[in-house]
Design a protein around this motif. Structure first.
Motif, PDB file in Angstrom:
ATOM      1  N   THR A  75      16.883 -26.186  27.336  1.00  0.00           N
ATOM      2  CA  THR A  75      16.053 -25.394  28.395  1.00  0.00           C
ATOM      3  C   THR A  75      16.663 -24.419  29.114  1.00  0.00           C
ATOM      4  O   THR A  75      16.589 -23.381  29.189  1.00  0.00           O
ATOM      5  CB  THR A  75      15.278 -26.472  29.248  1.00  0.00           C
ATOM      6  N   ARG A  79      16.300 -20.190  28.874  1.00  0.00           N
ATOM      7  CA  ARG A  79      15.742 -19.503  29.911  1.00  0.00           C
ATOM      8  C   ARG A  79      16.060 -18.075  30.138  1.00  0.00           C
ATOM      9  O   ARG A  79      15.180 -17.299  30.045  1.00  0.00           O
ATOM     10  CB  ARG A  79      15.971 -20.258  31.169  1.00  0.00           C
ATOM     11  N   THR A  88       9.089 -16.937  31.178  1.00  0.00           N
ATOM     12  CA  THR A  88       9.740 -18.274  31.305  1.00  0.00           C
ATOM     13  C   THR A  88       8.464 -19.433  31.296  1.00  0.00           C
ATOM     14  O   THR A  88       8.871 -20.608  31.179  1.00  0.00           O
ATOM     15  CB  THR A  88      10.188 -18.282  32.705  1.00  0.00           C
ATOM     16  N   SER A  89       7.307 -18.733  31.667  1.00  0.00           N
ATOM     17  CA  SER A  89       6.234 -19.768  31.360  1.00  0.00           C
ATOM     18  C   SER A  89       6.025 -20.505  29.862  1.00  0.00           C
ATOM     19  O   SER A  89       5.566 -21.443  29.923  1.00  0.00           O
ATOM     20  CB  SER A  89       4.906 -19.295  31.882  1.00  0.00           C
ATOM     21  N   LEU A  91       8.442 -21.590  28.307  1.00  0.00           N
ATOM     22  CA  LEU A  91       9.546 -22.542  28.181  1.00  0.00           C
ATOM     23  C   LEU A  91       9.103 -23.924  27.602  1.00  0.00           C
ATOM     24  O   LEU A  91       9.541 -24.584  26.708  1.00  0.00           O
ATOM     25  CB  LEU A  91      10.348 -22.597  29.488  1.00  0.00           C
ATOM     26  N   PRO A  92       8.150 -24.534  28.526  1.00  0.00           N
ATOM     27  CA  PRO A  92       7.826 -25.991  28.102  1.00  0.00           C
ATOM     28  C   PRO A  92       7.337 -25.998  26.690  1.00  0.00           C
ATOM     29  O   PRO A  92       7.683 -27.057  25.893  1.00  0.00           O
ATOM     30  CB  PRO A  92       6.651 -26.252  29.026  1.00  0.00           C
ATOM     31  N   SER A 174      14.372 -31.778  29.713  1.00  0.00           N
ATOM     32  CA  SER A 174      13.725 -30.408  30.062  1.00  0.00           C
ATOM     33  C   SER A 174      12.988 -30.209  31.230  1.00  0.00           C
ATOM     34  O   SER A 174      13.141 -29.138  31.944  1.00  0.00           O
ATOM     35  CB  SER A 174      12.693 -29.898  28.818  1.00  0.00           C
ATOM     36  N   VAL A 178      13.276 -27.363  34.301  1.00  0.00           N
ATOM     37  CA  VAL A 178      12.158 -26.572  34.616  1.00  0.00           C
ATOM     38  C   VAL A 178      11.860 -26.696  35.839  1.00  0.00           C
ATOM     39  O   VAL A 178      11.221 -25.904  36.669  1.00  0.00           O
ATOM     40  CB  VAL A 178      10.899 -26.703  33.546  1.00  0.00           C
ATOM     41  N   ASN A 181      13.713 -25.147  38.548  1.00  0.00           N
ATOM     42  CA  ASN A 181      13.679 -23.787  38.527  1.00  0.00           C
ATOM     43  C   ASN A 181      12.458 -23.171  38.954  1.00  0.00           C
ATOM     44  O   ASN A 181      12.407 -22.286  39.678  1.00  0.00           O
ATOM     45  CB  ASN A 181      14.225 -23.068  37.308  1.00  0.00           C
ATOM     46  N   GLU A 182      11.451 -23.869  38.245  1.00  0.00           N
ATOM     47  CA  GLU A 182       9.914 -23.202  38.525  1.00  0.00           C
ATOM     48  C   GLU A 182       8.984 -23.845  39.471  1.00  0.00           C
ATOM     49  O   GLU A 182       7.867 -23.615  39.573  1.00  0.00           O
ATOM     50  CB  GLU A 182       9.475 -22.777  36.981  1.00  0.00           C
ATOM     51  N   THR A 184       7.422 -26.372  38.617  1.00  0.00           N
ATOM     52  CA  THR A 184       6.479 -27.077  37.714  1.00  0.00           C
ATOM     53  C   THR A 184       5.950 -28.445  37.993  1.00  0.00           C
ATOM     54  O   THR A 184       6.852 -29.201  37.919  1.00  0.00           O
ATOM     55  CB  THR A 184       6.531 -26.687  36.132  1.00  0.00           C
ATOM     56  N   PHE A 189       3.642 -29.270  33.262  1.00  0.00           N
ATOM     57  CA  PHE A 189       4.521 -29.191  32.318  1.00  0.00           C
ATOM     58  C   PHE A 189       4.117 -29.839  31.129  1.00  0.00           C
ATOM     59  O   PHE A 189       4.272 -29.085  30.024  1.00  0.00           O
ATOM     60  CB  PHE A 189       5.859 -29.953  32.744  1.00  0.00           C
TER      61      PHE A 189
END
Ligand SMILES: Nc1ncnc2c1ncn2[C@@H]1O[C@H](COP(=O)(O)OP(=O)(O)OP(=O)(O)O)[C@@H](O)[C@H]1O
Ligand SMILES: [Mg+2]
Lengths: 265, 259
Positions: A75, A79, A88-89, A91-92, A174, A178, A181-182, A184, A189
């Motif tokens: 992950t 990024r 980046t959304s 990523l999951p 992961s 995430v 950083n975000e 979420t 996620f």
């Protein structure tokens, strides 16, 4: 003098090649024997359960560690390239596809090949060279059934479970990245992650793990059962089972991916 | 001829070997072996290291197959038996391995239970334990019940190996070098055990050894294997009164070595 040398070299090479094919045929016969014996009673249930426990117990720690790190690092490394496109959304779902389609089955199988495969090779190898396998044979107990069938069943049954576990742990790794950083949430996620996962993805990974597990079990048992030359042979059997099963796993990976891709539309 | 405990009634022939040949690649190990073993007899096979003694008894119980010649055990031609018949024969034949071959991942009790639970399925747990304890008592090692093979001495391991085969009550016992690597006193205990087993369980035995004391004490008859053939068979006295130089050398060196 020179031709004599050449003849010797040629002889050596032909012997090696013949040896390889003989080995291949023996391994094939060994695998056939598994299918002949697996359905025949008496069944060694207790031993199968014990071996399943061994497979899980031996690889659990390493699988947890590797799975988690793989998810986390994958992950983290993905990024920058996604954020270039402001994506980046994604990523999951990207990570989920990578882990569930490819990484979880492969990482689990390679670790199991190293931990469990070498262990089976060494254990059966030492039983072979100390005549314990012969001792079972003369006491009219089928050593193939007790030793080989139980171990191959155990690796074949356990590998899909371990694969699911690796996938889960990888996704958690992961998520951790995430989330940091975000910010979420856990639910969103996993909703995003499993959006793009199809039944075919999960099914093919399960098939892969079953095939890999079978490979690890059969190769370890085959190498152990055919160990020779005392203690040196035990080390060789352990080593050869890791090398051969990893090699076969890669080949099987390529084949299965080709086949499943032909099902995707 | 008809000496001591020797049985020669042909109806009681337990093991019959004719013109047995076996080689491994270039290495010719057995070159025409003939042997008859009669009911309740202790037959000792003497021979130097590498003369093929272990190969011979492995052929008798179907662990190895001969190149040519006939091996008949309890009236059955071993090489032509199918899997099931071979299993049935093996229940009648106990094999005590040169290095004991105990299952080293199991305790002594589990070692003994291993063949028992698989072949005497009707026994209750209590009856099984009773069997195990009684046979351990026969070999004098009841106290090792819960020990691992790695914790036992060489002599103890040999005796557990014998107990593990006795538990199925075989009619024939094959002992591969029962006394090798043991001190004289422990060797004597093993010799006595072999004789005890014969009397208590009415077994016919082949005892492989290069230990002359063992041969003298346990053997009704002795056969001398030399370069792939039996060069002399008979009672201990008969064999060693022979003028054959090869037998003389074997005798002399054996006692120089151990005295
Ligand atoms: N499985 C095998 N493969 C190849 N060669 C073998 C095998 N088993 C035995 N041999 C060979 O057969 C010969 C006789 O071996 P064997 O083990 O019968 O000797 P032995 O009389 O029992 O000796 P010792 O007293 O040392 O146990 C040896 O030269 C050995 O190398
Ligand atoms: Mg031997």
């Amino acid at each position: 003098m020179d031709t004599n040398h050449k003849m010797k070299g040629l002889k050596f090479i032909t012997r090696k090649i013949a040896g390889f094919f003989i080995d291949l045929n023996n391994a094939f016969q060994f695998t056939l024997r598994f299918f002949r014996e697996v359905f025949k009673p008496p069944y060694e249930f207790k031993e199968i359960i014990r071996q399943c426990y061994q497979v899980g117990y031996k690889s659990l720690f390493l699988i947890t560690l590797t799975g988690f790190i793989t998810g986390l690092v994958f992950t983290k490394q993905s990024r920058p390239s996604l954020s270039e496109f402001g994506a980046t959304s994604w990523l999951p779902s990207l990570v989920a596809i990578a882990i569930i389609r490819a990484l979880a089955p492969l990482v689990t199988a390679l670790i199991a090949a190293g931990k469990v495969g070498s262990n089976i090779g060494a254990e059966l190898g030492s039983m072979k060279v100390t005549e314990q396998i012969d001792a079972m044979e003369v006491s009219a107990v089928n050593p193939f059934k007790f030793l080989v069938v139980s171990r191959v069943l155990a690796t074949t049954l356990m590998m899909p479970m371990l694969m699911c576990y690796t996938g889960l742990v990888g996704m958690l790794g992961s998520f951790l990245n995430v989330h940091m950083n975000e910010q979420t949430s856990f639910i969103s996620f996993f909703q995003a992650a499993f959006n793009n996962i199809s039944f075919l993805d999960i099914f093919s990974s399960l098939i892969k793990s079953i095939v890999y597990g079978f490979t690890i079990g059969v190769v370890g048992c085959y190498k152990g059962f055919h160990a020779s030359n005392g203690t040196e042979g035990v080390g060789k059997a352990a080593n050869a089972s890791v090398v051969l099963s990893m090699f076969l796993i890669f080949i099987e990976e390529i084949l299965i991916v080709q086949i499943t891709n032909s099902f995707r539309v | 001829m008809e000496e001591g405990r020797r049985h020669t009634d042909p109806g009681e022939l337990m093991i019959r070997i004719r013109n047995l040949h076996k080689s491994f690649g270039e290495n010719e190990v057995l070159k025409g072996v003939d042997l008859d073993v009669y009911n309740k007899e202790n037959m000792v096979v003497l021979g130097r290291s590498g003369s093929g003694k272990s190969v011979l008894i492995k052929i008798i119980c179907g662990l190895l197959y001969q190149d040519s010649g006939a091996v008949t055990v309890l009236g059955k031609d071993v090489i032509h038996l199918n899997d099931r018949e071979l299993r049935e024969l093996r229940l009648q034949v106990g094999f005590s391995f040169q290095n004991s071959a105990l299952y080293d991942s199991m305790t002594v009790k589990e070692n003994l239970a291993f063949p028992l639970v698989r072949h005497r399925r009707h026994l209750t747990r209590k009856e099984q334990n009773h069997e195990i304890e009684s046979v351990l008592d026969d070999v004098g090692l009841l106290q090792t019940l819960n020990q691992m093979p790695a914790e036992l001495s060489g002599g103890q391991r040999k005796r557990i190996g014998v107990a593990r085969t006795l538990i199925l009550r075989p009619r024939i016992m094959l002992y591969d070098e029962p006394t090798s690597g043991l001190d004289p006193i422990t060797s004597m205990e093993i010799n006595n055990l072999i004789n005890l087993v014969r009397h208590k369980f009415n077994t016919t035995s082949i005892i492989i050894t290069h230990d002359l004391t063992c041969a003298k004490i346990t053997g009704d008859r002795v056969a001398m294997l030399f370069e792939g053939k039996f060069i002399k068979q008979g009672t201990f006295a008969e064999v060693f009164s022979s003028s054959d130089e090869r037998i003389h050398n074997f005798y002399n060196y054996n006692f120089i070595e151990s005295r």
